[in-house]
Design an enzyme around this catalytic site. Structure first.
Site, short mmCIF file in Angstrom:
data_model
loop_
_atom_site.label_atom_id
_atom_site.label_comp_id
_atom_site.label_asym_id
_atom_site.label_seq_id
_atom_site.Cartn_x
_atom_site.Cartn_y
_atom_site.Cartn_z
N ASP A 147 -8.94 -3.36 0.03
CA ASP A 147 -8.60 -2.30 0.98
C ASP A 147 -9.44 -2.41 2.26
O ASP A 147 -8.97 -2.09 3.35
CB ASP A 147 -8.88 -0.93 0.36
CG ASP A 147 -8.21 -0.72 -0.99
OD1 ASP A 147 -7.80 -1.71 -1.62
OD2 ASP A 147 -8.11 0.44 -1.43
N GLU A 161 1.54 -3.83 -7.35
CA GLU A 161 0.99 -4.00 -8.70
C GLU A 161 1.95 -3.58 -9.80
O GLU A 161 1.59 -3.60 -10.98
CB GLU A 161 -0.33 -3.23 -8.80
CG GLU A 161 -1.41 -3.84 -7.92
CD GLU A 161 -2.65 -2.98 -7.82
OE1 GLU A 161 -2.61 -1.83 -8.32
OE2 GLU A 161 -3.64 -3.43 -7.23
N GLN A 198 3.83 -0.38 -3.55
CA GLN A 198 3.37 -0.35 -2.15
C GLN A 198 3.92 -1.55 -1.41
O GLN A 198 4.46 -2.48 -2.01
CB GLN A 198 1.85 -0.37 -2.09
CG GLN A 198 1.22 -1.68 -2.52
CD GLN A 198 -0.29 -1.61 -2.62
OE1 GLN A 198 -0.83 -1.22 -3.63
NE2 GLN A 198 -0.97 -1.98 -1.55
#
Length: 747
Positions: free
Chosen positions: A354, A482, A588
Site C-alpha cells: 500500500d 486477492e 479491488q
C-alpha cells in the site's frame, strides 16, 4: 453503511453513546503522532465491550507461525504489533462508587475528535445516587514533543451536596492483544517506581530484538495526593477532592514514553525519561497544546482540501488526511505505514505494498520530497531482507515482502506470502513515480539503481519461457485482486514485471562508472532482460478488446455484482472462500490498477473498454479499490460514477462501508480521497517530460473545491468552481503548466 458521527467540516463528533457502537467510536477517534498512537477508548475502566489499544511505532513481536501444512519457504513467524502498556488509565470513584459508563446513568454526552488540532475531548454528566458530576476529558499526543502524551480531566459538582471524588491514575502493564494469541502477555516489567515503569517484550526464538519501553508519569493538579502504590505490573497514584456544590477540580496527566529503538539500555531509557520530563515540566498545558497545534496548522495550510456544498465530502476528506498524518509524517525513516496505523491490531501493524502504490503518490503532493524519499530509503535499507525472502523461495535477486517490520516476510497466508509478488514491481514503480514527480535523479542513480537491479534479477529468474507460445510467462501468482489466488499470467503482474525490467535497463545505463561496477550487470544479463521485455506474454481478448485479468478469467460466469443479493454483501463476510474464488467478483482494481499507474500509455478507447468490463464485476471489498476506479471514471468523464466512488473512499470508515471498521481504520486507504480529487476530478498528471497538467471538472453537487500541491520546490493552489479553474503559484519559482490542454505560466 452506518453513520454514527455528525456531519461537521472539522470535527468527528457525536452526542449519542451507543454501547453497540463502542468499538466503531474507538476506531474513529484514534489519535497518533507518528511515534505512537491509540484508539479512542476511555481513560477509565469500562465493563462493556471495548478494544483498548495503544501502539508504539516500530515495536512488535514475532509469533510462531502455527499451521499444520508447513511448507519449505514458509515464514518462520507472524510479525504483529503489540498492545503497549496502558499509560492513559485513570479511574474515578464518586462517593465510594466507581465510574463505569457501561452501567452508570449519565446524559449530556459528547465525544469530539477535532481534526484541526488533533485533540480528543469527551464530556458527560453522571448521576450516582444524590451525586451529580460533570466530567470533561481532554487528550492529545504531541507532535512538538513526540514522546509526550497529555491528558486533562475536569470535573464539577452539579449537585446540592458535597461530593468526594477519588482519582486513581495508573500506568498498567497488564495488557493483552485480542488476536490469535490474545491470552499471552508480551511485557515483562524490569523496573517500577511510583513515577516510572520500564518493561521489555518477552524473549522470542527468532533472533529479532526484544524491545524495551519506559514510561514516566507526572501530574499537575491542586488535588491532594493520598497514596503512591506499586505492584508487580502497575503504578497507581491516588488523589482526592472534596467538592462543594458547583465546585470543580482539574487533574493533568503527563506521560513521557521512550523505547529501546532510540536508547540502548535501561540506564539510557531512565536518563532520557528524566530529561524529557524536565524539559516539559516548566511549560503549562496551554503552552504544550499551542506548540502541538502550531505544527498541525502548518500541515493543514499546506495540505488541506476544501470542498464547498457537501459537508459529508469535506469531513471525509479531512478525516482521511488526519489519519495519514497521525500515522506517518516522515520524521523517522525506520517507520512506515501500517494498514491500520495506530488504530488496531489487524494486519499485524506492518508495512504492505500500500505504501508504494497509494501513499507515495499522495505524499509527493502534500509534503516535502524528503518525506517521500524516506519511504524509498526504508525499502533500500531492507534490501538484505529482500535477498533472504527470494532465497527462501528458491529465487535469485531480491523479493520485497508483502508484510514486514524489518524486511523479512512475516505474513502467515499462503496466497499473500508466496504469490502476491507484484509488490516487487510496486517498489520499483515508487522509485519511478518519485523520480518523475520531483525531477530528482540522485536516488534512482544510486540507492534506487541497486533496488531496481535486484528486483530485475528476481523477475528474470521468476519468469519461465513457454516453448509452445514462444513467450515469457509468470505462473502461480495472486494479483492485486486477492479474490483470485494461484492464477497464471496475471496481467498486472506480467505488465509490471516487464516494465520493471525495461525501466531498470534504462536507468542502470545512466549510472556513473563506479555505481555500474557495484551493480555488476553483465551484458548477458542485459540481453536476457531485454528478451523478456520483448517477449512477455500479456493476456488479451481480441473479441472484447480488453486486457484479460489472468488466463481463464473470461471462462467464469460473468454475472454483474449488482445481481448479488444485498443480504450477501460483503461477500467476504457471507460466502465461503471456495465460492469467492470461483466467482468472477473482483476485490479491488487489478487491470484498472495497472491502467492508473500508466494512464498516459493507454488510449481513451482502451481505458473505456476495460473500465466498462471490470467495474460491474468489482465489489470494492478492498478499502483500496474505490479510489482507483474513481480516478479512471473521472478520466473517462463518468462523473456520477467518479463522485459515487469518491464518496465511498472518502467516507469508507466514517460510514463503515465494508462493515469492518470496528477493529481499526483503513489508514493506507485514506489516501483515496486525495487521489480521487487530485488525480481524478482535477485530472492532475505529471508526464514523463516533467510537465504538470490539469483537466478539472466540478461535481454537480459541489459548489467549489480547492487544494494545494507541492511540486518541484513550489506550492501551487488550484481552485475549481462554477466559473472555471484558477491556478496560483503560492511559493517558488515561476512554472509553466498545462491546463485543459493549454500552456499557462504561473508566476
Amino acid at each position: 453503511m452506518k453513520r454514527i458521527f455528525e456531519a461537521q467540516p472539522w470535527q468527528i463528533v457525536t452526542h449519542e453513546f451507543k454501547p453497540a457502537d463502542k468499538r466503531l467510536q474507538e476506531s474513529m477517534t484514534s489519535l497518533g503522532n507518528g511515534y505512537m498512537g491509540m484508539r479512542g477508548f476511555f481513560e477509565e475502566d469500562y465493563s462493556g465491550d471495548s478494544l483498548p489499544g495503544i501502539y508504539l511505532g516500530g515495536v512488535w513481536y514475532p509469533d510462531k507461525t502455527r499451521v499444520g501444512w508447513w511448507k519449505n519457504g514458509y515464514p518462520e513467524y507472524f510479525g504483529k504489533v503489540i498492545n503497549a502498556i496502558n499509560f492513559i488509565k485513570m479511574n474515578f470513584i464518586i462517593n465510594g462508587e466507581k465510574l463505569d459508563l457501561a452501567t452508570d446513568r449519565f446524559d449530556q454526552f459528547e465525544l469530539n475528535l477535532d481534526l484541526k488540532t488533533a485533540t480528543l475531548t469527551r464530556s458527560f454528566v453522571v448521576t450516582k445516587g444524590a451525586a451529580k458530576v460533570q466530567f470533561k476529558f481532554e487528550r492529545f499526543l504531541s507532535v512538538a514533543q513526540k514522546e509526550l502524551s497529555l491528558q486533562r480531566v475536569t470535573f464539577q459538582n452539579l449537585g446540592q451536596q458535597t461530593v468526594d471524588v477519588t482519582v486513581i491514575s495508573a500506568v498498567d502493564s497488564n495488557v493483552q492483544n485480542e488476536d490469535a494469541n490474545y491470552d499471552e502477555h508480551f511485557w515483562q516489567v524490569l523496573a517500577i517506581t511510583p513515577d516510572h515503569l520500564i518493561a521489555q517484550t518477552k524473549a522470542n526464538q527468532f533472533g529479532t530484538p526484544q524491545f524495551m519501553t519506559g514510561m514516566q508519569v507526572a501530574h499537575v493538579t491542586t488535588l491532594a495526593q493520598v497514596a503512591e502504590t506499586t505492584t508487580a505490573t502497575e503504578i497507581q497514584q491516588t488523589f482526592v477532592a472534596h467538592l462543594k456544590p458547583q465546585a470543580q477540580a482539574t487533574i493533568e496527566k503527563r506521560v513521557v514514553v521512550v523505547t529501546s529503538r532510540d536508547y540502548a539500555d535501561q540506564a539510557a531509557l531512565t536518563t532520557a525519561m528524566t530529561q524529557l520530563m524536565a524539559k516539559v515540566a516548566p511549560q503549562s498545558y496551554a503552552d504544550l497544546l499551542a506548540a502541538h497545534q502550531a505544527i498541525w496548522a502548518e500541515r493543514w495550510a499546506q495540505s488541506d482540501v476544501q470542498i464547498d456544498g457537501d459537508v459529508l465530502a469535506q469531513q471525509g476528506m479531512r478525516f482521511n488526511l488526519f489519519g495519514l498524518f497521525t500515522t506517518y509524517y516522515g520524521d523517522d525513516a525506520r517507520l512506515n505505514f501500517g494498514p491500520k496505523g495506530f488504530t488496531g491490531e489487524k494486519y499485524g501493524g506492518a508495512t504492505y505494498w500500500d505504501t508504494e502504490a497509494f501513499c507515495v503518490p499522495v505524499y509527493l503532493g502534500i509534503t516535502k520530497p524528503e518525506i517521500t524519499k524516506n519511504l524509498l530509503l526504508y525499502r533500500y535499507k531492507q534490501l538484505d531482507g529482500a535477498f533472504v525472502n527470494a532465497k527462501q523461495q528458491g529465487s535469485k535477486g531480491a523479493l520485497y515482502p508483502m508484510v514486514t517490520f524489518n524486511g523479512i516476510e512475516c505474513h502467515n497466508e499462503w496466497e499473500i506470502t508466496f504469490e502476491e509478488i507484484h509488490r516487487n514491481s510496486d517498489v520499483a514503480f515508487a522509485i519511478y513515480n518519485y523520480t518523475r514527480y520531483t525531477g530528482e535523479t540522485d536516488y534512482v542513480l544510486h540507492e534506487g539503481s541497486e533496488v531496481l537491479t535486484e528486483i530485475a534479477r528476481f523477475w528474470a529468474d521468476r519468469v519461465h519461457y513457454s516453448q509452445r507460445k514462444g513467450q515469457y510467462m509468470i505462473h502461480g501468482v495472486t494479483g492485486p485482486d486477492e479474490y483470485e489466488n494461484n492464477v497464471d499470467n496475471n496481467w498486472y503482474t506480467n505488465y509490471l514485471a516487464r516494465w520493471t525490467l525495461e525501466y531498470t535497463l534504462e536507468m542502470t545505463a545512466q549510472v556513473a562508472p563506479e555505481q555500474a561496477a557495484k551493480l555488476a550487470i553483465s551484458e548477458a544479463e542485459r540481453a536476457h532482460w531485454q528478451a523478456i521485455v520483448d517477449q512477455m506474454y500479456l493476456p488479451y481478448d481480441t473479441e472484447l478488446g480488453i486486457f484479460e485479468q489472468h488466463d481463464g478469467f473470461l471462462d467464469k460466469d460473468l454475472t454483474p455484482a449488482s445481481e448479488i443479493p444485498a443480504d450477501q454483501r460483503p461477500i467476504n463476510q457471507n460466502w465461503s472462500w471456495d465460492k469467492i474464488l470461483r466467482s468472477p467478483y473482483i476485490k479491488q482494481g487489478d487491470v484498472i490498477q495497472g491502467i492508473w499507474n500508466f494512464i498516459d500509455d493507454f488510449s481513451e478507447a482502451e481505458k473505456k473498454r476495460n473500465f466498462d468490463f471490470y467495474e460491474p464485476l468489482t465489489v470494492h471489498e478492498s478499502s483500496l479499490s474505490p479510489a482507483v476506479y474513481s480516478i479512471i471514471a473521472a478520466d473517462l468523464n463518468y462523473e456520477d460514477k467518479a463522485v459515487e466512488l469518491y464518496e465511498r473512499t472518502a467516507r469508507l470508515d466514517l460510514d463503515n462501508y465494508n462493515n469492518d471498521t470496528e477493529d481499526g481504520l483503513h489508514i493506507t486507504a485514506m489516501t483515496g480521497g486525495w487521489l480521487a480529487i487530485v488525480h481524478g476530478f482535477a485530472g492532475m498528471r505529471v508526464h514523463d517530460d516533467g510537465t504538470l497538467s490539469y483537466k478539472p471538472f466540478l461535481p454537480k453537487k459541489w459548489q467549489r473545491y480547492s487544494f494545494r500541491q507541492v511540486f518541484r520546490g513550489r506550492i501551487i493552489e488550484i481552485t475549481v468552481d462554477q466559473n472555471g479553474t484558477q491556478v496560483k503559484l503560492i511559493e517558488g519559482q515561476p512554472l509553466t503548466i498545462e491546463l485543459n490542454g493549454r500552456q499557462q505560466l504561473l508566476n
